[in-house]
Design a protein around this motif. Structure first.
Motif, PDB file in Angstrom:
ATOM      1  N   GLU A 157       1.444   6.710  -6.799  1.00 50.82           N
ATOM      2  CA  GLU A 157       0.357   7.655  -7.096  1.00 50.82           C
ATOM      3  C   GLU A 157       0.811   9.095  -6.854  1.00 50.82           C
ATOM      4  O   GLU A 157       0.501   9.997  -7.639  1.00 50.82           O
ATOM      5  CB  GLU A 157      -0.876   7.342  -6.241  1.00 50.82           C
ATOM      6  CG  GLU A 157      -1.655   6.133  -6.699  1.00 50.82           C
ATOM      7  CD  GLU A 157      -2.877   5.843  -5.810  1.00 50.82           C
ATOM      8  OE1 GLU A 157      -3.162   6.629  -4.872  1.00 50.82           O
ATOM      9  OE2 GLU A 157      -3.541   4.826  -6.053  1.00 50.82           O
ATOM     10  N   LEU A 160       0.906   4.091  -2.889  1.00 52.95           N
ATOM     11  CA  LEU A 160       0.704   5.507  -2.575  1.00 52.95           C
ATOM     12  C   LEU A 160       1.872   6.356  -3.075  1.00 52.95           C
ATOM     13  O   LEU A 160       1.667   7.462  -3.606  1.00 52.95           O
ATOM     14  CB  LEU A 160       0.514   5.699  -1.067  1.00 52.95           C
ATOM     15  CG  LEU A 160      -0.838   5.254  -0.510  1.00 52.95           C
ATOM     16  CD1 LEU A 160      -0.829   5.340   1.011  1.00 52.95           C
ATOM     17  CD2 LEU A 160      -1.962   6.108  -1.074  1.00 52.95           C
ATOM     18  N   GLU A 167       0.832  -1.206   0.000  1.00 55.64           N
ATOM     19  CA  GLU A 167       0.000   0.000   0.000  1.00 55.64           C
ATOM     20  C   GLU A 167       0.867   1.257   0.000  1.00 55.64           C
ATOM     21  O   GLU A 167       0.561   2.221  -0.715  1.00 55.64           O
ATOM     22  CB  GLU A 167      -0.930   0.007   1.216  1.00 55.64           C
ATOM     23  CG  GLU A 167      -2.099  -0.957   1.100  1.00 55.64           C
ATOM     24  CD  GLU A 167      -2.966  -1.001   2.356  1.00 55.64           C
ATOM     25  OE1 GLU A 167      -2.495  -0.573   3.431  1.00 55.64           O
ATOM     26  OE2 GLU A 167      -4.100  -1.471   2.244  1.00 55.64           O
TER      27      GLU A 167
END
Length: 147
Positions: A120, A117, A113
């Motif tokens: 992104e 992130l 995760e």
């Protein structure tokens, strides 16, 4: 005894060694001889054992046997507890294994995760820079026309 505090048990054992117990017969009165002869065999045995100093060791033996029985009872209780706990051990080991596996998966998921992130954020930052550049180009082009 000798100006020292002591237990009744210690005093009793001291007298048992000397043949002067509670019912000592080292010095026997006339009435006691007849009483000894007319008493039951168990009572005579106790009298003679006390006079010979054997009673002390019999008492110690009884105490040791009592302690041994008590210790055996405690050992039996401990064995019962160990048996109960050993029955619970396998399911607990399985649960612990599942919990460890869960924690490992959770850690890997968190790492993934975080990676997603970061990616992104990098992509959005690139888009932001590109949009900012486009805006600057567009704004700069309009400024030249207005001059």
């Amino acid at each position: 005894m000798n100006k020292q505090a002591c237990r009744l048990k210690d005093i009793t054992e001291l007298f048992m060694d000397s043949g002067l117990g509670r019912e000592a017969f080292s010095i026997i009165s006339q009435g006691k001889v007849e009483e000894i002869l007319s008493s039951k065999s168990e009572e005579r045995r106790v009298i003679f054992e006390e006079a010979a100093g054997v009673l002390k060791y019999k008492n110690r033996k009884k105490q040791a046997e009592y302690k041994l029985a008590e210790t055996q009872e405690n050992l039996n209780r401990v064995e019962d507890i160990v048996y109960e706990i050993s029955g619970q051990l396998e399911p607990l080991e399985e649960q612990a294994s599942i919990a460890k596996e869960y924690l490992e998966h959770k850690k890997r998921l968190t790492e993934h995760e975080v990676g997603v992130l970061v990616k992104e954020i990098e992509t959005l930052h690139e888009q932001f820079e590109a949009t900012k550049k486009d805006l600057a180009n567009t704004t700069g082009f309009q400024d030249e026309k207005n001059k």
